[in-house]
Design a protein around this motif. Structure first.
Motif, PDB file in Angstrom:
ATOM      1  N   SER A 171     -16.187  59.842  13.748  1.00 14.73           N
ATOM      2  CA  SER A 171     -15.815  59.481  12.373  1.00 14.73           C
ATOM      3  C   SER A 171     -14.521  58.671  12.346  1.00 14.73           C
ATOM      4  CB  SER A 171     -15.673  60.743  11.520  1.00 14.73           C
ATOM      5  OG  SER A 171     -14.598  61.553  11.980  1.00 14.73           O
ATOM      6  N   LEU A 172     -13.563  59.026  13.194  1.00 17.12           N
ATOM      7  CA  LEU A 172     -12.285  58.312  13.226  1.00 17.12           C
ATOM      8  C   LEU A 172     -12.431  56.915  13.824  1.00 17.12           C
ATOM      9  CD1 LEU A 172      -9.975  61.259  14.344  1.00 17.12           C
ATOM     10  CD2 LEU A 172     -10.061  60.184  12.083  1.00 17.12           C
ATOM     11  N   TYR A 203     -15.794  68.322  17.900  1.00 21.98           N
ATOM     12  CA  TYR A 203     -14.783  67.340  18.302  1.00 21.98           C
ATOM     13  C   TYR A 203     -15.372  65.942  18.528  1.00 21.98           C
ATOM     14  CZ  TYR A 203     -11.107  70.826  18.498  1.00 21.98           C
ATOM     15  OH  TYR A 203     -10.176  71.782  18.140  1.00 21.98           O
ATOM     16  N   PRO A 204     -16.545  65.818  19.150  1.00 20.81           N
ATOM     17  CA  PRO A 204     -17.150  64.483  19.224  1.00 20.81           C
ATOM     18  C   PRO A 204     -17.467  63.904  17.850  1.00 20.81           C
ATOM     19  CG  PRO A 204     -18.157  65.936  20.835  1.00 20.81           C
ATOM     20  CD  PRO A 204     -17.290  66.789  19.978  1.00 20.81           C
ATOM     21  N   VAL A 205     -17.873  64.763  16.908  1.00 18.78           N
ATOM     22  CA  VAL A 205     -18.139  64.292  15.546  1.00 18.78           C
ATOM     23  C   VAL A 205     -16.851  63.773  14.912  1.00 18.78           C
ATOM     24  CG1 VAL A 205     -19.036  64.932  13.268  1.00 18.78           C
ATOM     25  CG2 VAL A 205     -20.019  65.962  15.333  1.00 18.78           C
ATOM     26  N   LEU A 226      -6.138  70.222  14.402  1.00 16.89           N
ATOM     27  CA  LEU A 226      -7.132  70.791  13.491  1.00 16.89           C
ATOM     28  C   LEU A 226      -7.648  72.151  13.950  1.00 16.89           C
ATOM     29  CD1 LEU A 226      -9.285  67.749  12.298  1.00 16.89           C
ATOM     30  CD2 LEU A 226      -7.655  69.098  10.998  1.00 16.89           C
ATOM     31  N   LYS A 227      -7.676  72.384  15.268  1.00 20.18           N
ATOM     32  CA  LYS A 227      -8.146  73.668  15.798  1.00 20.18           C
ATOM     33  C   LYS A 227      -9.540  74.011  15.272  1.00 20.18           C
ATOM     34  CE  LYS A 227      -4.008  74.318  17.597  1.00 20.18           C
ATOM     35  NZ  LYS A 227      -3.741  74.147  19.035  1.00 20.18           N
ATOM     36  N   SER A 262     -14.383  66.676  28.314  1.00 17.01           N
ATOM     37  CA  SER A 262     -15.710  66.656  27.695  1.00 17.01           C
ATOM     38  C   SER A 262     -15.854  65.487  26.722  1.00 17.01           C
ATOM     39  CB  SER A 262     -15.982  67.980  26.971  1.00 17.01           C
ATOM     40  OG  SER A 262     -15.055  68.178  25.909  1.00 17.01           O
ATOM     41  N   LEU A 263     -14.780  65.133  26.027  1.00 22.52           N
ATOM     42  CA  LEU A 263     -14.844  63.995  25.106  1.00 22.52           C
ATOM     43  C   LEU A 263     -14.977  62.682  25.865  1.00 22.52           C
ATOM     44  CD1 LEU A 263     -12.235  64.996  22.372  1.00 22.52           C
ATOM     45  CD2 LEU A 263     -14.693  64.703  22.071  1.00 22.52           C
TER      46      LEU A 263
END
Length: 306
Positions: A227-228, A221-223, A213-214, A264-265
């Motif tokens: 969601s996934l 990215y945490p969002v 997605l870049k 970080s994730l």
């Protein structure tokens, strides 16, 4: 009124973080301290917060367990659990069944319950709590050798389908005149297969989207992963599978590969898992009325420890 709610929530979270130092110092299980803090904050304790809503507590527990299991899967390396895959699946199926049978028979003999009611009690308490297992295994003082740690993680993350199967099956046995054993077995197979397949598939989807997605901001990215994760659980549950197994498997698949902002994730989901553990056990503590436990404390103490 909302201001007082925020103050109470903030204080409970702050006290939870502070009492975790007691666990580090004296070896007391952290989640037990969170549970006791919730009981003290409840209507029977000095906190005086009235909470008696099992449906709301269940909803909070489901959300928390989804995020805890995903974080646990994300931290679990496939090369560690692959050698114990057969043993882990045996423990999460046959082991849960045997535990439910032994606990149910003891409840029948000791607590004056019918055999079916005793087995239902056994089914409810038969599976290990994934939040508690992951918390204990990730504490600083636990250093298990060999295959034991990945085996415990795999079992705790995959035993929900068998526990759900036994619980729902025995409820049907109690409430329906002619329950179908075939339907109960089919339910278990359905939960396991759909949960595993969708979990493996959604793990790959997560990997693809995170890397392709870049996104313009790292904070998104945490969002995206949140969601996934919830999408994985929701779709799996709607299709009749085990959503808990699906998010755990998705976490294992995603954690096996390199992806953007992986470090970080991992930190984000680890911190979120701790927040969810605190929220879940505080909620369970608030739901407990110690005064209501006094009439049944004898039966609880005479039941076999699991």
């Amino acid at each position: 009124m909302n201001d007082y709610v925020l103050i109470a929530a903030a204080l409970l979270l702050l006290f939870s973080v502070l009492i975790s130092k007691i666990s580090d110092r004296f070896g007391v299980p952290t989640l037990l301290l969170f549970l006791i803090l919730g009981m003290l904050a409840g209507s029977d304790g000095p906190g005086g917060i009235y909470f008696d809503n099992p449906a709301q507590a269940q909803f909070i527990g489901v959300i928390a367990l989804v995020l805890i299991l995903f974080s646990g899967g994300l931290d679990t390396e496939w090369r560690h659990i692959q050698p114990v895959l057969k043993e882990g699946l045996l423990l999460s199926t046959l082991g849960v069944l045997i535990t439910a049978g032994v606990a149910g028979l003891c409840a029948h003999l000791l607590l004056d319950l019918s055999l079916t009611e005793g087995l239902l009690f056994g089914a409810i308490v038969s599976s290990t709590d994934a939040a508690a297992v992951f918390s204990v295994l990730r504490s600083r003082g636990i250093h298990l050798q060999g295959k034991l740690k990945p085996l415990l993680e795999l079992e705790s993350g995959s035993n929900d389908p068998m526990a759900v199967f036994l619980t729902l099956g025995l409820i049907q046995w109690l409430t329906q005149p002619n329950p179908s054993v075939g339907q109960m077995v089919g339910l278990f197979i359905q939960q396991m297969l759909i949960g595993a397949v969708l979990g493996l598939g959604m793990g790959r989807v997560m990997l693809f989207l995170i890397n392709r997605l870049k996104l313009g901001y790292e904070g998104l990215y945490p969002v995206l992963t949140l969601s996934l994760v919830f999408l994985t659980y929701g779709v799996t549950a709607v299709l009749g599978g085990s959503g808990f197994l699906a998010v755990y498997m998705a976490g294992i698949v995603l954690g096996h590969y390199d992806f953007i902002h992986k470090r970080s994730l991992l930190r984000f989901h680890d911190g979120l898992a701790w927040l969810m553990q605190i929220a879940m056990f505080l909620t369970l503590g608030l739901l407990v009325f110690p005064s209501r436990l006094l009439p049944i404390v004898g039966g609880g103490c005479s039941a076999p420890p699991l």
